[in-house]
Enzyme design. Structure first.
Site, PDB file in Angstrom:
ATOM      1  N   TYR A 144      -7.808  28.082  47.258  1.00  0.00           N
ATOM      2  CA  TYR A 144      -7.107  27.069  46.199  1.00  0.00           C
ATOM      3  C   TYR A 144      -7.318  27.934  44.897  1.00  0.00           C
ATOM      4  CZ  TYR A 144      -6.368  23.410  42.904  1.00  0.00           C
ATOM      5  OH  TYR A 144      -5.934  22.425  41.961  1.00  0.00           O
ATOM      6  N   ASP A 239     -10.382  35.501  42.186  1.00  0.00           N
ATOM      7  CA  ASP A 239     -10.481  34.174  41.580  1.00  0.00           C
ATOM      8  C   ASP A 239     -11.780  33.617  41.576  1.00  0.00           C
ATOM      9  OD1 ASP A 239     -10.329  31.444  40.503  1.00  0.00           O
ATOM     10  OD2 ASP A 239      -8.787  30.688  41.710  1.00  0.00           O
ATOM     11  N   LYS A 267     -14.416  26.372  35.058  1.00  0.00           N
ATOM     12  CA  LYS A 267     -15.569  25.872  35.274  1.00  0.00           C
ATOM     13  C   LYS A 267     -16.796  26.304  34.347  1.00  0.00           C
ATOM     14  CE  LYS A 267     -13.538  24.135  39.530  1.00  0.00           C
ATOM     15  NZ  LYS A 267     -12.822  24.756  40.450  1.00  0.00           N
TER      16      LYS A 267
HETATM   17  C1  LIG Z   1     -11.170  24.844  40.321  1.00  0.00           C
HETATM   18  C2  LIG Z   1     -10.521  26.085  40.682  1.00  0.00           C
HETATM   19  C3  LIG Z   1      -9.395  26.327  40.011  1.00  0.00           C
HETATM   20  C4  LIG Z   1      -8.437  25.494  38.959  1.00  0.00           C
HETATM   21  O1  LIG Z   1      -9.322  25.280  37.895  1.00  0.00           O
HETATM   22  P1  LIG Z   1      -8.793  23.977  37.160  1.00  0.00           P
HETATM   23  O2  LIG Z   1      -9.623  24.265  36.053  1.00  0.00           O
HETATM   24  O3  LIG Z   1      -9.049  23.037  37.939  1.00  0.00           O
HETATM   25  O4  LIG Z   1      -7.441  24.229  36.860  1.00  0.00           O
HETATM   26  C5  LIG Z   1      -8.738  27.496  40.474  1.00  0.00           C
HETATM   27  N1  LIG Z   1      -9.281  28.334  41.301  1.00  0.00           N
HETATM   28  C6  LIG Z   1     -10.604  27.937  42.146  1.00  0.00           C
HETATM   29  C7  LIG Z   1     -11.242  29.085  42.837  1.00  0.00           C
HETATM   30  C8  LIG Z   1     -11.330  26.907  41.656  1.00  0.00           C
HETATM   31  O5  LIG Z   1     -12.140  26.455  42.413  1.00  0.00           O
END
Ligand SMILES: *Cc1c(COP(=O)(O)O)cnc(C)c1O
Length: 429
Positions: A144, A239, A267
């Site tokens: 994701y 990511d 995060k």
């Molecule tokens: C949480 C997350 C996102 C999205 O971040 P948001 O701040 O919720 O938009 C993208 N990539 C990964 C791996 C994530 O865990």
């Protein structure tokens, strides 16, 4: 447990907010019941509107690596607040944040701040497309990357066919440029790059997937991904929105020793305020506006409060890295071993995946190493376990397919209380 006030708030929330929540998984849809409305949090604990206390393993979905309401972050924010909340002009803090990150993380030569992980991945993909002049991207099915159009895409009928939208509102044409492959399968990447020679801008992957529960890369997977992308002139994007500063200060780049071309963060980097970032090789990042033609902007990007919270947290993680990451690792190992033993004595098949302080207890015999094996989980049993834990004062992520997070504010006593709760809950599911 009395949850009257949360129930009342949920009744009001659903009238005015879709599903009553501002982000879907908060709604408890996959575990049943109503979500708890949280009034405050401190250290390892959440307190709901009815005054119930929970040991928290959600950690605001990742940022709270040092626990909630950390005194140093709170004091830094209080001091920053006196100076104004947003200027729409460059600030010293942004320079300090960029220098701090680039000096400590060798894979970062330049970095740009945004406001969420979603923005970070969308922007990194635009840089990859803009820099290569290619439209197609490759992603992994169980990863994701936020809710950007190009990324809300699932596999078509075969790994080499076009991707299809995984949400209404994502244009088919756009989804068709996203090719979706399985995790932990370098052969699938090789095939898709061969079949689309000269057309793929980037491969984006969570080096440690956390959004289907915690999955671990097989030995050599990330190295294989690096050499295949290099061979095909495809930009590799890690990511690390979840794993960055979480599994180690340098995230999975540090753990694996594999250097991507671009990395996305979120995060933890915001210390609990809304922040994302993308960065990497200077030859790519210099192409971002205004130094280059690839457009990306943000009214509140680099916001002084967000930079203060993020930089304060990151500096503590850097200063105390030896003790913090070691402690997180041993606490999480203790929790994993305790829960596994409890499941074994209750006769419940359970597989615990863990990397540092990221963990998932999958209700399946395992091994769980991709989305196909994750689908073997007994989600009804997880839901019963989740509710049993909540009744016993432990807050887990309300879905089988999420990662749990330990914080450095948790104690051995918290972990042991959690294992005791799990032993009781597992007997009754
Ligand atoms: C949480 C997350 C996102 C999205 O971040 P948001 O701040 O919720 O938009 C993208 N990539 C990964 C791996 C994530 O865990």
């Amino acid at each position: 447990m009395d949850t009257t006030k949360s129930k009342d708030l949920m009744r009001r929330a659903v009238q005015r907010i879709p599903g009553g929540v501002n982000s879907p998984v908060r709604a408890f849809r996959s575990v049943g019941g109503d979500p708890l409305f949280i009034a405050r949090a401190d250290g390892a604990y959440l307190y709901d509107e009815d005054g119930n206390r929970f040991i928290d393993y959600v950690g605001s979905w990742g940022p709270m690596i040092l626990g909630h309401n950390h005194p140093e972050v709170r004091e830094a924010l209080a001091a920053a607040l006196g100076k104004g909340t947003s200027f729409g002009a460059p600030t010293r803090l942004e320079v300090e944040m960029a220098e701090f990150l680039c000096q400590r993380l060798p894979h970062l030569e330049m970095i740009r701040m945004v406001n969420s992980g979603t923005e970070a991945t969308m922007s990194a993909i635009r840089v990859a497309r803009g820099a290569t002049g290619r439209d197609k991207i490759v992603k992994v099915s169980c990863c994701y990357h936020g809710h950007g159009d190009s990324l809300l895409v699932e596999a078509g009928s075969g790994a080499l066919t076009f991707g299809t939208p995984s949400s209404p509102g994502v244009p088919k044409g756009l989804a068709a440029d996203t090719l979706v492959i399985p995790y932990n399968d370098p052969g699938a990447l090789e095939k898709v790059l061969q079949a689309n020679k000269g057309q793929v801008a980037c491969f984006i992957v969570e080096p440690l997937p956390g959004n289907v529960g915690t999955l671990l890369p097989k030995p050599g997977y990330l190295q294989a991904v690096r050499s295949l992308t290099r061979e095909h002139g495809v930009i590799l994007i890690f990511d690390e929105v979840m794993s960055g500063f979480r599994v180690a200060f340098g995230g999975m780049v540090e753990v694996s020793g594999v250097e991507p071309d671009l990395v996305t963060y979120g995060k933890i980097i915001g210390g609990g305020l809304p922040v994302g970032a993308y960065g990497g090789k200077a030859d790519l990042m210099r192409q971002v506006s205004p130094s280059g033609p690839i457009y990306q902007a943000g009214t509140l990007s680099g916001n002084p409060l967000a930079m203060t919270a993020g930089l304060t947290l990151l500096k503590i993680l850097d200063r105390d890295r030896a003790t913090i990451y070691g402690r997180l690792d041993s606490l999480t190992a203790r929790l994993g071993a305790g829960v596994k033993a409890a499941a074994a004595s209750a006769g419940v098949p359970l597989t615990v995946n863990r990397q540092g302080s990221m963990f998932t207890a999958f209700f399946a015999p395992g091994p769980i190493e991709d989305d196909v094996s994750a689908r073997t989980c007994d989600t009804a049993r997880f839901a019963a376990f989740f509710r049993g834990m909540l009744e016993r004062g432990v807050c887990l992520a309300p879905s089988q397919f999420e990662t749990g997070f330990m914080s450095a504010a948790h104690t051995e006593a918290d972990v042991d209380a959690t294992v005791d709760a799990a032993r009781e809950a597992l007997k009754r599911i």
